[in-house]
Design a protein around this motif. Structure first.
Motif, mmCIF file in Angstrom:
data_model
loop_
_atom_site.group_PDB
_atom_site.id
_atom_site.type_symbol
_atom_site.label_atom_id
_atom_site.label_comp_id
_atom_site.label_asym_id
_atom_site.label_seq_id
_atom_site.Cartn_x
_atom_site.Cartn_y
_atom_site.Cartn_z
ATOM 1 N N ALA A 104 0.808 -1.220 0.000
ATOM 2 C CA ALA A 104 0.000 0.000 0.000
ATOM 3 C C ALA A 104 0.839 1.267 0.000
ATOM 4 C CB ALA A 104 -0.929 0.012 1.215
ATOM 5 N N ASP A 105 2.048 1.217 0.539
ATOM 6 C CA ASP A 105 2.897 2.400 0.573
ATOM 7 C C ASP A 105 4.355 1.977 0.487
ATOM 8 O OD1 ASP A 105 3.480 1.349 3.058
ATOM 9 O OD2 ASP A 105 2.566 2.971 4.195
ATOM 10 N N PHE A 136 9.333 -3.161 3.500
ATOM 11 C CA PHE A 136 9.292 -4.289 4.423
ATOM 12 C C PHE A 136 9.425 -5.610 3.678
ATOM 13 C CE2 PHE A 136 6.613 -7.647 6.254
ATOM 14 C CZ PHE A 136 7.352 -7.916 7.393
ATOM 15 N N VAL A 137 8.660 -5.765 2.607
ATOM 16 C CA VAL A 137 8.697 -7.010 1.833
ATOM 17 C C VAL A 137 10.103 -7.259 1.293
ATOM 18 C CG1 VAL A 137 7.811 -8.220 -0.180
ATOM 19 C CG2 VAL A 137 6.255 -6.878 1.238
ATOM 20 N N SER A 138 10.690 -6.232 0.697
ATOM 21 C CA SER A 138 12.014 -6.369 0.099
ATOM 22 C C SER A 138 13.083 -6.673 1.148
ATOM 23 C CB SER A 138 12.376 -5.080 -0.646
ATOM 24 O OG SER A 138 13.708 -5.116 -1.119
ATOM 25 N N ARG A 163 -0.024 1.925 9.979
ATOM 26 C CA ARG A 163 0.571 3.186 9.585
ATOM 27 C C ARG A 163 -0.261 4.340 10.134
ATOM 28 N NH1 ARG A 163 4.030 0.178 8.939
ATOM 29 N NH2 ARG A 163 4.978 -0.525 7.003
ATOM 30 N N LEU A 164 0.432 5.400 10.534
ATOM 31 C CA LEU A 164 -0.257 6.605 11.024
ATOM 32 C C LEU A 164 -1.063 7.220 9.889
ATOM 33 C CD1 LEU A 164 -0.471 8.584 13.464
ATOM 34 C CD2 LEU A 164 1.404 9.863 12.422
ATOM 35 N N ARG A 165 -2.283 7.544 10.156
ATOM 36 C CA ARG A 165 -3.138 8.155 9.130
ATOM 37 C C ARG A 165 -2.650 9.546 8.792
ATOM 38 N NH1 ARG A 165 -9.130 6.423 11.515
ATOM 39 N NH2 ARG A 165 -8.800 4.164 11.370
ATOM 40 N N LYS A 166 -2.593 9.853 7.524
ATOM 41 C CA LYS A 166 -2.110 11.163 7.088
ATOM 42 C C LYS A 166 -3.228 12.191 7.100
ATOM 43 C CE LYS A 166 1.911 9.358 6.337
ATOM 44 N NZ LYS A 166 3.048 9.675 7.221
#
Length: 348
Positions: free
Chosen positions: A312-313, A319-321, A345-348
């Motif tokens: 998603a971001d 993280f995956v990599s 994740r903190l909401r923007k």
């Protein structure tokens, strides 16, 4: 323990200094020094001085914590935002950022506990943190140590760390931090040894650091360098954050939520502490029943953090990599994720 995550920011200068490293190797070393600095406040001080392991806090869903460390014009301010994003299992989401220095930390941590003999508890910390340095287009995956808590029955809990944690850099290198409960590396309790190496091949370490995470440690360059001071938890004291007055806090902020419980504990009025704690927990059960009737999930009760997918971001993709790189050098057990593999994740 109620929601905090304050220990991530206990040494704001070391956090800001991560981005001052001139090379990727130096930035990884700075990241390792900052990470070691977080361990004493998180796992040693709170059990030996504050006694928080034996206080009857049980964080509630949506509980919040905000902290700020003010810096000068050059260093910038450090801002911490944390929220209890899950109650069963317990998981805390956190976001720490120094915009001026260009250092961001985000992630989540959870716990899986089991009783251990004699009279102790072993805690496997799940989750991870992603450290970002936008100026260098670098990201770091940080894994969390195992806890061995002893002395629970006697009321004198002590905490040791065990196993190995990792800091994996997108620049192609990593730090492996080994913990020993018997002083194997330094002859003292709370000992550790960190080896910083390239991810590819069997390259020699470019930095080695060892010592005690609750005290002093030293570092040398490569296998043949001279030992120099790395970090000393007894000399470089943690810095408390600036907090709003309790009267100005929201009802879900940790210090306000647990005010009556804390007051009763400090006054050694354990009956009142237990009563106040039970009232908080019963209110949470009522809210959980109401959510269930409405078909809502735990995530619907949150205000600050959102559950996102791995792609998603940029942090999720990183993280995956980085996880794949870590598994390639250390095996699949090197990272412990929660069963649902959440990424908060903190909401923007």
């Amino acid at each position: 323990m109620h929601v905090s995550g304050q220990y991530w920011g206990d040494h704001p200068k070391l956090f800001a200094d991560i981005s001052l490293g001139e090379t990727p190797e130096d930035r990884l070393l700075n990241s390792t020094r900052w990470f070691i600095s977080t361990l004493s406040s998180s796992y040693y001080t709170r059990s030996t001085k504050v006694g928080m392991e034996k206080k009857p806090y049980n964080p509630i869903l949506g509980e919040q914590y905000f902290g700020k460390w003010s810096g000068d014009e050059k260093a910038g301010d450090l801002i911490l935002t944390a929220e209890q994003v899950s109650h069963h299992p317990p998981i805390m989401g956190f976001h720490l950022e120094n915009e001026k220095a260009g250092v961001i930390l985000e992630g989540h941590c959870g716990q899986k506990s089991r009783f251990a003999m004699p009279a102790g508890v072993d805690v496997s910390q799940t989750g991870h943190a992603i450290l970002s340095l936008p100026k260098f287009n670098e990201k770091y995956l940080i894994t969390l140590p195992n806890l061995n808590i002893r002395g629970v029955v006697t009321g004198r809990p002590t905490v040791e760390l065990s196993g190995t944690t990792y800091i994996v850099s997108s620049a192609g290198m990593y730090a492996a931090i080994e913990y020993s409960t018997k002083g194997y590396f330094s002859g003292e309790k709370h000992s550790f040894k960190a080896t910083l190496k390239p991810l590819s091949g069997d390259g020699a370490p470019f930095y080695i650091t060892k010592g005690t995470w609750s005290g002093a440690s030293e570092v040398k360059k490569g296998n043949d360098g001279d030992w120099e001071t790395f970090f000393d938890a007894q000399e470089d004291k943690s810095v408390p954050p600036e907090l709003k007055p309790v009267s100005e806090m929201d009802e879900k902020e940790s210090l306000k939520l647990w005010t009556k419980v804390t007051k009763a504990i400090n006054e050694k009025d354990y009956g009142t502490a237990s009563k106040e704690k039970s009232q908080i927990e019963e209110a949470q059960r009522a809210l959980a029943r109401a959510r269930k009737e409405k078909g809502e999930t735990q995530a619907d009760a949150l205000v600050l953090f959102s559950l996102v997918s791995e792609d998603a971001d940029e942090s999720g993709k990183a993280f995956v990599s980085l996880k794949e790189k870590l598994i390639a050098v250390a095996g699949p057990k090197a990272i412990k994720e929660d069963d649902q593999k959440p990424h908060w994740r903190l909401r923007k």
